[in-house]
Design a protein around this motif. Structure first.
Motif, mmCIF file in Angstrom:
data_model
loop_
_atom_site.group_PDB
_atom_site.id
_atom_site.type_symbol
_atom_site.label_atom_id
_atom_site.label_comp_id
_atom_site.label_asym_id
_atom_site.label_seq_id
_atom_site.Cartn_x
_atom_site.Cartn_y
_atom_site.Cartn_z
ATOM 1 N N TRP A 39 0.826 -1.206 0.000
ATOM 2 C CA TRP A 39 0.000 0.000 0.000
ATOM 3 C C TRP A 39 0.864 1.262 0.000
ATOM 4 O O TRP A 39 0.538 2.243 -0.669
ATOM 5 N N ALA A 40 1.945 1.240 0.790
ATOM 6 C CA ALA A 40 2.821 2.404 0.807
ATOM 7 C C ALA A 40 3.307 2.708 -0.606
ATOM 8 O O ALA A 40 3.298 3.859 -1.059
ATOM 9 N N SER A 41 3.706 1.656 -1.326
ATOM 10 C CA SER A 41 4.134 1.827 -2.710
ATOM 11 C C SER A 41 2.971 2.224 -3.605
ATOM 12 O O SER A 41 3.080 3.151 -4.422
ATOM 13 N N THR A 42 1.824 1.512 -3.443
ATOM 14 C CA THR A 42 0.670 1.762 -4.307
ATOM 15 C C THR A 42 0.184 3.198 -4.203
ATOM 16 O O THR A 42 -0.078 3.862 -5.219
ATOM 17 N N PHE A 43 0.066 3.703 -2.981
ATOM 18 C CA PHE A 43 -0.473 5.055 -2.814
ATOM 19 C C PHE A 43 0.523 6.123 -3.261
ATOM 20 O O PHE A 43 0.122 7.197 -3.725
ATOM 21 N N LEU A 44 1.821 5.814 -3.160
ATOM 22 C CA LEU A 44 2.801 6.732 -3.724
ATOM 23 C C LEU A 44 2.696 6.739 -5.253
ATOM 24 O O LEU A 44 2.777 7.798 -5.881
ATOM 25 N N VAL A 45 2.498 5.548 -5.822
ATOM 26 C CA VAL A 45 2.355 5.449 -7.279
ATOM 27 C C VAL A 45 1.094 6.165 -7.749
ATOM 28 O O VAL A 45 1.094 6.847 -8.780
ATOM 29 N N ILE A 46 -0.005 6.011 -6.996
ATOM 30 C CA ILE A 46 -1.252 6.693 -7.360
ATOM 31 C C ILE A 46 -1.048 8.199 -7.410
ATOM 32 O O ILE A 46 -1.586 8.890 -8.285
ATOM 33 N N ARG A 47 -0.253 8.717 -6.491
ATOM 34 C CA ARG A 47 0.010 10.162 -6.482
ATOM 35 C C ARG A 47 0.831 10.594 -7.699
ATOM 36 O O ARG A 47 0.727 11.733 -8.146
ATOM 37 N N ILE A 48 1.658 9.673 -8.220
ATOM 38 C CA ILE A 48 2.517 10.004 -9.361
ATOM 39 C C ILE A 48 1.772 9.847 -10.689
ATOM 40 O O ILE A 48 1.861 10.707 -11.571
ATOM 41 N N CYS A 175 9.399 2.095 -11.361
ATOM 42 C CA CYS A 175 8.879 2.411 -12.699
ATOM 43 C C CYS A 175 8.136 3.742 -12.707
ATOM 44 O O CYS A 175 8.241 4.516 -13.667
ATOM 45 N N ALA A 176 7.374 3.999 -11.643
ATOM 46 C CA ALA A 176 6.624 5.259 -11.577
ATOM 47 C C ALA A 176 7.575 6.447 -11.502
ATOM 48 O O ALA A 176 7.384 7.461 -12.199
ATOM 49 N N LEU A 177 8.598 6.333 -10.682
ATOM 50 C CA LEU A 177 9.567 7.415 -10.557
ATOM 51 C C LEU A 177 10.356 7.622 -11.842
ATOM 52 O O LEU A 177 10.767 8.743 -12.156
ATOM 53 N N TYR A 178 10.532 6.542 -12.587
ATOM 54 C CA TYR A 178 11.263 6.626 -13.856
ATOM 55 C C TYR A 178 10.400 7.222 -14.965
ATOM 56 O O TYR A 178 10.900 7.547 -16.034
ATOM 57 N N LEU A 180 7.401 5.785 -16.319
ATOM 58 C CA LEU A 180 6.858 4.820 -17.272
ATOM 59 C C LEU A 180 5.336 4.857 -17.373
ATOM 60 O O LEU A 180 4.759 4.129 -18.180
ATOM 61 N N GLY A 181 4.680 5.654 -16.569
ATOM 62 C CA GLY A 181 3.234 5.821 -16.678
ATOM 63 C C GLY A 181 2.471 4.533 -16.482
ATOM 64 O O GLY A 181 2.721 3.762 -15.547
ATOM 65 N N VAL A 182 1.552 4.249 -17.397
ATOM 66 C CA VAL A 182 0.685 3.079 -17.265
ATOM 67 C C VAL A 182 1.474 1.770 -17.274
ATOM 68 O O VAL A 182 1.034 0.756 -16.708
ATOM 69 N N TRP A 183 2.651 1.766 -17.877
ATOM 70 C CA TRP A 183 3.458 0.544 -17.919
ATOM 71 C C TRP A 183 3.928 0.127 -16.526
ATOM 72 O O TRP A 183 4.262 -1.038 -16.290
ATOM 73 N N THR A 184 3.932 1.074 -15.612
ATOM 74 C CA THR A 184 4.222 0.742 -14.212
ATOM 75 C C THR A 184 3.267 -0.328 -13.705
ATOM 76 O O THR A 184 3.673 -1.267 -13.002
ATOM 77 N N LEU A 185 1.991 -0.195 -14.060
ATOM 78 C CA LEU A 185 0.957 -1.094 -13.567
ATOM 79 C C LEU A 185 1.017 -2.457 -14.250
ATOM 80 O O LEU A 185 0.409 -3.420 -13.764
ATOM 81 N N VAL A 186 1.739 -2.543 -15.353
ATOM 82 C CA VAL A 186 1.909 -3.812 -16.060
ATOM 83 C C VAL A 186 3.146 -4.558 -15.565
ATOM 84 O O VAL A 186 3.108 -5.768 -15.324
#
Length: 492
Positions: A39-48, A175-178, A180-186
């Motif tokens: 979740w810590a990662s997921t919610f950070l990714v959601i913000r990005i 991936c999110a910090l790099y 990669l956008g939607v590809w992060t979720l893949v």
């Protein structure tokens, strides 16, 4: 007489009870730790990422979830409840899993352009083609899952799941910090799946040559086929809203709806499934003692809802500050959606408890029939509701789900040996405490002065936890003692 033969029924019952407690503690304990990291990662990714990224990903999930319903976990479950599961049967299962998942990967690649055309989003095709890699890992997860579940070894499963959750979480964040956008979720699920496949294979020592001679494995195929039918029906009901909305909504609006759904379904989708895995194995072990299965089902429902109900009602009561703090300012329009969807989730949670019991008792057709009922009711409601946008989809949940749950309970509870009144009585104390808590939190929220969202959320959460605990301590002390006893391994 051997020591094993001399074991009394009471000793056997105590041994199984201890195994179940240990399994629950390992699966739920590591699940909580793993989910906290995830979740810590997921919610950070959601913000990005943006809502449109999540909308595109949701479109691919309709295809992925459908094909994953056929990936062979029903076959693995057949091996779990089979009396004899020698090496030859294991190799047969492995062969079935390999052939099945290769076929699914090919089917997904072939379906990719058609899915992209349906949603009018060309990128969906590329996402689906890469996601087909997930099927290559599945046989190396499902076979060890079956072997470890047969022996009630959830400790090693839990350890592997924790490591794989870390791999997925760090991949997603990187991936999110790099950028990669939607590809992060893949890419994050691919990292998770392959890490889990390696870890599970090592833990179960299940690396073996597959057998493609399926003679004598008809019972595995039949049982797995019936379970797959039930899972397909589950897909039709669980993905119908996204499938229908994906054609009518923009990627942004679909992302808002699906992320709200993700938030409200955290408990039922992340915590209940591992507990259901333990329950299925336990029910299968005691399937000849129907009274014991009935008592275990009621107890599990009571304990799960003691945690689930305050989560859902607390989420509804704190939706606005919670969304602002957890998801960030770009997601504030999700708050009212989270509020209403959270109130529908207790029904879904109870619904998910039925299948493990009826499947373990040798009646997977009950789950299939229930799934068929939901597959008729929910898509019809969503087809009507989508004409009124997101609000219409929310209304569809409340229109269709009570009827679906009522039919499922009417069909399943007699098979388990439980009366509807027993189930209601089991969850009533937690329900009353959760309602009281939600009322206290809502009233307090109305009178609090303006303050930062994080301070407001923290104050409301602490007040709600205190109110819920106090109500249970005064009016349902026995429920608290039951949970504590399970954790402390003090059987009755």
């Amino acid at each position: 007489m051997t020591e094993a033969a001399a074991e009394s029924p009471n000793q056997a019952s105590e041994s199984l009870r201890d195994q179940v407690r240990s399994a629950v503690i390992w699966r739920s304990g590591t699940q909580i730790l793993g989910q906290m990291i995830t979740w810590a990662s997921t919610f950070l990714v959601i913000r990005i990422l943006s809502p449109s990224d999540y909308g595109l990903f949701a479109m691919t999930q309709v295809v992925l979830v459908l094909l994953n319903m056929l990936n062979g976990y029903g076959l693995a479950s057949a091996l779990v409840r089979r009396e004899q599961a020698d090496r030859h049967a294991q190799r047969q299962l492995f062969g079935m899993l390999i052939l099945l998942n290769l076929a699914l990967a090919a089917a997904q690649i072939a379906a990719a352009p058609y899915a992209a055309a349906y949603y009018r989003q060309p990128e969906v095709a590329n996402l689906l083609r890469v996601q087909a890699l997930l099927y290559l890992a599945t046989p190396f997860i499902a076979l060890p899952y079956a072997l470890l579940s047969r022996s009630m070894d959830f400790k090693h499963q839990a350890q592997v799941n924790l490591v794989s959750a870390l791999a997925g979480a760090f991949t997603a964040l990187g991936c999110a910090l790099y950028g990669l956008g939607v590809w992060t979720l893949v890419l994050a699920p691919i990292a998770l799946f392959f890490t889990r496949a390696i870890g599970m294979t090592i833990a179960a020592r299940s690396l073996m040559w597959p057998s493609f001679d399926f003679r004598g494995a008809g019972d595995i195929a039949r049982y797995g086929g019936v379970m797959a039918a039930g899972q397909i029906f589950w897909f039709l009901q669980s993905q119908a809203d996204v499938f229908i909305a994906g054609r009518h909504f923009s990627a942004h609006d679909l992302g808002i709806y699906t992320t709200s759904l993700f938030l409200t379904q955290i408990f039922v989708s992340k915590f209940v499934p591992p507990l259901n895995e333990v329950a299925f194995s336990a029910y299968a072990r005691m399937q000849k003692d129907r009274a014991a299965v009935a008592a275990a089902f009621v107890k599990s429902a009571r304990i799960i809802m003691v945690v689930g109900l305050p989560f859902y009602l607390g989420l509804a009561a704190t939706a606005h500050p919670l969304v602002e703090v957890v998801l960030g300012p770009k997601w504030v329009e999700a708050a009212p959606i989270v509020h209403w969807l959270a109130l529908a989730m207790p029904m879904m949670t109870i619904q998910t408890l039925f299948a493990p019991a009826s499947d373990a008792l040798g009646h997977p057709e009950i789950g299939a029939r229930n799934g068929f009922t939901g597959a008729m009711l929910l898509p019809l409601a969503f087809l009507v509701g989508v004409n009124w946008g997101i609000e219409g989809l929310i209304a569809a949940w409340f229109a269709a789900y009570p009827l679906y749950l009522g039919i499922s309970a009417w069909r399943t509870l007699p098979v388990i040996g439980v009366k509807a009144r027993e189930l209601v009585d089991a969850i009533t104390p937690a329900a009353m405490a959760a309602v009281a808590m939600a009322l206290v939190v809502s009233l307090l929220d109305d009178v609090l002065p303006a303050m930062p969202a994080i301070a407001r959320l923290g104050f409301l959460v602490c007040t709600g936890a205190a109110a819920y605990g106090a109500w249970l301590a005064i009016f349902a002390r026995g429920t608290i003692e039951e949970v504590v006893d399970m954790v402390r391994k003090r059987g009755k």
